[in-house]
Design a protein around this motif. Structure first.
Motif, PDB file in Angstrom:
ATOM      1  N   HIS A  47      13.208  -4.158  25.559  1.00  0.00           N
ATOM      2  CA  HIS A  47      13.126  -5.577  25.206  1.00  0.00           C
ATOM      3  C   HIS A  47      11.885  -5.890  24.384  1.00  0.00           C
ATOM      4  N   ASP A  48      10.733  -5.382  24.800  1.00  0.00           N
ATOM      5  CA  ASP A  48       9.487  -5.695  24.084  1.00  0.00           C
ATOM      6  C   ASP A  48       9.521  -5.151  22.656  1.00  0.00           C
ATOM      7  N   LEU A  49      10.029  -3.940  22.501  1.00  0.00           N
ATOM      8  CA  LEU A  49      10.100  -3.344  21.167  1.00  0.00           C
ATOM      9  C   LEU A  49      11.026  -4.153  20.264  1.00  0.00           C
ATOM     10  N   VAL A  50      12.172  -4.562  20.794  1.00  0.00           N
ATOM     11  CA  VAL A  50      13.119  -5.349  20.005  1.00  0.00           C
ATOM     12  C   VAL A  50      12.518  -6.700  19.638  1.00  0.00           C
ATOM     13  N   ALA A  51      11.831  -7.324  20.586  1.00  0.00           N
ATOM     14  CA  ALA A  51      11.218  -8.623  20.313  1.00  0.00           C
ATOM     15  C   ALA A  51      10.188  -8.511  19.192  1.00  0.00           C
ATOM     16  N   GLY A  52       9.415  -7.438  19.191  1.00  0.00           N
ATOM     17  CA  GLY A  52       8.416  -7.250  18.145  1.00  0.00           C
ATOM     18  C   GLY A  52       9.048  -7.045  16.778  1.00  0.00           C
ATOM     19  N   LEU A  53      10.105  -6.228  16.711  1.00  0.00           N
ATOM     20  CA  LEU A  53      10.788  -5.992  15.437  1.00  0.00           C
ATOM     21  C   LEU A  53      11.440  -7.272  14.920  1.00  0.00           C
ATOM     22  N   PHE A  54      12.045  -8.030  15.831  1.00  0.00           N
ATOM     23  CA  PHE A  54      12.696  -9.285  15.441  1.00  0.00           C
ATOM     24  C   PHE A  54      11.666 -10.273  14.888  1.00  0.00           C
ATOM     25  N   ALA A  55      10.543 -10.381  15.557  1.00  0.00           N
ATOM     26  CA  ALA A  55       9.499 -11.304  15.107  1.00  0.00           C
ATOM     27  C   ALA A  55       8.959 -10.899  13.740  1.00  0.00           C
ATOM     28  N   GLN A  56       8.820  -9.599  13.514  1.00  0.00           N
ATOM     29  CA  GLN A  56       8.304  -9.125  12.229  1.00  0.00           C
ATOM     30  C   GLN A  56       9.264  -9.466  11.090  1.00  0.00           C
ATOM     31  N   VAL A  57      10.555  -9.243  11.310  1.00  0.00           N
ATOM     32  CA  VAL A  57      11.549  -9.545  10.277  1.00  0.00           C
ATOM     33  C   VAL A  57      11.570 -11.040   9.981  1.00  0.00           C
ATOM     34  N   MET A  58      11.537 -11.857  11.025  1.00  0.00           N
ATOM     35  CA  MET A  58      11.622 -13.302  10.831  1.00  0.00           C
ATOM     36  C   MET A  58      10.351 -13.868  10.203  1.00  0.00           C
ATOM     37  N   ALA A  60      10.505  -9.019   5.655  1.00  0.00           N
ATOM     38  CA  ALA A  60      10.724  -7.603   5.347  1.00  0.00           C
ATOM     39  C   ALA A  60      11.923  -7.093   6.139  1.00  0.00           C
ATOM     40  N   HIS A  61      12.728  -6.268   5.520  1.00  0.00           N
ATOM     41  CA  HIS A  61      13.887  -5.743   6.233  1.00  0.00           C
ATOM     42  C   HIS A  61      13.476  -4.540   7.074  1.00  0.00           C
ATOM     43  N   GLY A  71      28.721   0.101  29.666  1.00  0.00           N
ATOM     44  CA  GLY A  71      27.563   0.617  30.382  1.00  0.00           C
ATOM     45  C   GLY A  71      26.931   1.843  29.762  1.00  0.00           C
ATOM     46  N   SER A  72      27.592   2.440  28.785  1.00  0.00           N
ATOM     47  CA  SER A  72      27.041   3.636  28.145  1.00  0.00           C
ATOM     48  C   SER A  72      25.949   3.254  27.156  1.00  0.00           C
ATOM     49  N   ARG A  73      25.106   4.226  26.820  1.00  0.00           N
ATOM     50  CA  ARG A  73      24.058   4.035  25.816  1.00  0.00           C
ATOM     51  C   ARG A  73      24.464   4.790  24.550  1.00  0.00           C
ATOM     52  N   ARG A  74      24.334   4.128  23.426  1.00  0.00           N
ATOM     53  CA  ARG A  74      24.738   4.728  22.155  1.00  0.00           C
ATOM     54  C   ARG A  74      23.689   4.450  21.092  1.00  0.00           C
ATOM     55  N   LEU A  75      23.555   5.400  20.167  1.00  0.00           N
ATOM     56  CA  LEU A  75      22.670   5.184  19.029  1.00  0.00           C
ATOM     57  C   LEU A  75      23.452   4.484  17.921  1.00  0.00           C
ATOM     58  N   VAL A  76      22.872   3.399  17.416  1.00  0.00           N
ATOM     59  CA  VAL A  76      23.507   2.620  16.358  1.00  0.00           C
ATOM     60  C   VAL A  76      22.536   2.512  15.188  1.00  0.00           C
ATOM     61  N   GLU A  77      23.063   2.719  13.988  1.00  0.00           N
ATOM     62  CA  GLU A  77      22.264   2.557  12.770  1.00  0.00           C
ATOM     63  C   GLU A  77      22.250   1.078  12.385  1.00  0.00           C
ATOM     64  N   PHE A  78      21.041   0.523  12.199  1.00  0.00           N
ATOM     65  CA  PHE A  78      20.883  -0.892  11.864  1.00  0.00           C
ATOM     66  C   PHE A  78      20.261  -1.065  10.479  1.00  0.00           C
ATOM     67  N   ARG A  79      20.663  -2.138   9.812  1.00  0.00           N
ATOM     68  CA  ARG A  79      19.980  -2.652   8.626  1.00  0.00           C
ATOM     69  C   ARG A  79      19.779  -4.138   8.892  1.00  0.00           C
ATOM     70  N   ASN A  80      18.522  -4.558   9.143  1.00  0.00           N
ATOM     71  CA  ASN A  80      18.223  -5.937   9.524  1.00  0.00           C
ATOM     72  C   ASN A  80      17.445  -6.639   8.419  1.00  0.00           C
ATOM     73  N   MET A  81      17.783  -7.908   8.179  1.00  0.00           N
ATOM     74  CA  MET A  81      17.095  -8.669   7.136  1.00  0.00           C
ATOM     75  C   MET A  81      17.132 -10.158   7.481  1.00  0.00           C
ATOM     76  N   ARG A  82      16.215 -10.904   6.878  1.00  0.00           N
ATOM     77  CA  ARG A  82      16.146 -12.341   7.139  1.00  0.00           C
ATOM     78  C   ARG A  82      17.009 -13.103   6.149  1.00  0.00           C
ATOM     79  N   LEU A  83      17.686 -14.136   6.654  1.00  0.00           N
ATOM     80  CA  LEU A  83      18.476 -15.039   5.825  1.00  0.00           C
ATOM     81  C   LEU A  83      17.899 -16.442   5.928  1.00  0.00           C
ATOM     82  N   GLY A 139      22.085  -8.634  10.998  1.00  0.00           N
ATOM     83  CA  GLY A 139      22.080  -7.223  11.361  1.00  0.00           C
ATOM     84  C   GLY A 139      23.386  -6.562  10.960  1.00  0.00           C
ATOM     85  N   LEU A 140      23.305  -5.534  10.135  1.00  0.00           N
ATOM     86  CA  LEU A 140      24.464  -4.706   9.799  1.00  0.00           C
ATOM     87  C   LEU A 140      24.350  -3.432  10.618  1.00  0.00           C
ATOM     88  N   ALA A 141      25.402  -3.093  11.329  1.00  0.00           N
ATOM     89  CA  ALA A 141      25.307  -1.984  12.273  1.00  0.00           C
ATOM     90  C   ALA A 141      26.538  -1.096  12.197  1.00  0.00           C
TER      91      ALA A 141
END
Length: 342
Positions: free
Chosen positions: A76-87, A91-92, A104-116, A127-129
């Protein structure tokens, strides 16, 4: 369409077409989805493909905080930091991130995040995933396809529906005597003037129209690789369609069979010589008459060995005597004649 009015079914460069294009492109194969978050991190838009990636329906996801639904508590903390940086910076951010699937499974997903930003100044995060395992499979398939084409000893080309080259492998570069860059965007008739371009392109159009492949058709001719020497090739054509059945173009494979062709031609010449010898033994000398034998010899020669044949015999030989030296010019008598032309 006339009068300068653009035809919506034929968009120009940079124009959008009003004609619906069936799904089945690369993005559909990858399974890319789109998710939009508001400034507080809540899900406000959820594409249908997102359910395939994350497992949640739109009804289950919309209005929820993305971090609490899609990410484990340890991230959660890592995601919150990345989200705040993008907003904050605009920067994407791109990379792979572990998500928590609905099952319930964990999966790796490729993301491309950008501000609109909308026309009212409100900001959002797009987020494009795509599932990383699916991406890796596609990358492996593309890499394998590339290696197969580049290392294949068989010439391979892909042509679009207008019969223009879009891909040529190194083997076909060597066969045609031109680099791949000179092929792209051009038709066979533009590159191979020494071949029967009308016949080749006619076959390509037939395959495009019917979908029936043409396999192992033999073509003899010359290319810029060897403009002074005939070569023979075994060529095959088959239509290409995408996963939705949309016609993409036609594939062409070429195998140089010059050695086999020449060996077959030489074997055929040998067979014909043996046949001619066998026929000669039965057709020549059926009588003891010289005139008849001479005509039989001429008949055997045409048309197998010549278009016209004449058998002339020394007059002295017919009289069973030798001409004496100095008795004047030797005379011949025409005893046999045959022509392949009436």
């Amino acid at each position: 369409m006339g009068d300068g009015v653009p035809d919506p079914a034929r968009p120009g460069r940079g124009e959008l077409s009003s004609v619906a294009v069936p799904a089945g492109g690369l993005l559909d194969l990858v399974g890319v989805c789109a998710v939009v978050l508001d400034a507080r991190g809540r899900i406000v838009l959820w594409s249908p493909q997102a359910e395939d990636v994350f497992g949640y329906t739109a009804e289950e996801a919309l209005g929820q905080y993305a971090a609490s639904v899609l990410v484990g508590t340890e991230h959660h903390d890592l995601v919150a930091g990345l989200f705040a940086q993008v907003m904050r910076t605009g920067a994407h951010w791109a990379g792979a991130f572990p998500i928590r699937h609905r099952d319930g499974s964990r999966r790796l997903v490729e993301f491309r995040n950008m501000r609109l930003e909308d026309d009212g100044g409100a900001v959002y995060a797009l987020g494009l995933a795509a599932d990383q395992a699916q991406l890796k499979d596609l990358e492996a398939a593309l890499a394998l396809s590339d290696q197969l084409l580049s290392q294949s000893p068989i010439g391979v080309a892909l042509l679009d529906t207008e019969l223009r080259y879009v891909l040529v492998n190194p083997a076909l570069e060597r066969i045609n005597g031109r680099p791949a860059a000179e092929h792209i965007g051009r038709r066979p008739r533009d590159l191979l003037p020494l071949l029967d371009a009308d016949g080749v392109e006619g076959t390509l159009r037939e395959v495009l129209a019917t979908g029936v492949p043409v396999i192992d058709r033999h073509v003899v001719g010359r290319t810029p690789a060897a403009p002074d020497e005939d070569h023979a090739w075994s060529v095959s054509f088959y239509r290409l369609e995408d996963s939705a059945g949309q016609v993409m173009g036609v594939a062409n494979s070429v195998v140089d069979i010059t050695g086999r062709h020449r060996a077959a031609a030489e074997a055929e010449r040998g067979r014909r010589r043996l046949t001619l010898l066998a026929e000669s033994s039965t057709r020549i000398g059926t009588t003891l008459e010289v005139e008849r034998t001479a005509q039989e010899l001429a008949d055997v020669m045409v048309p197998e060995l010549a278009d016209i044949a004449a058998v002339d015999i020394l007059d002295a030989a017919l009289q069973l005597r030798r001409d004496e030296e100095g008795e004047g010019p030797r005379r011949f008598r025409a005893l046999g004649y045959a022509s392949a032309y009436p």
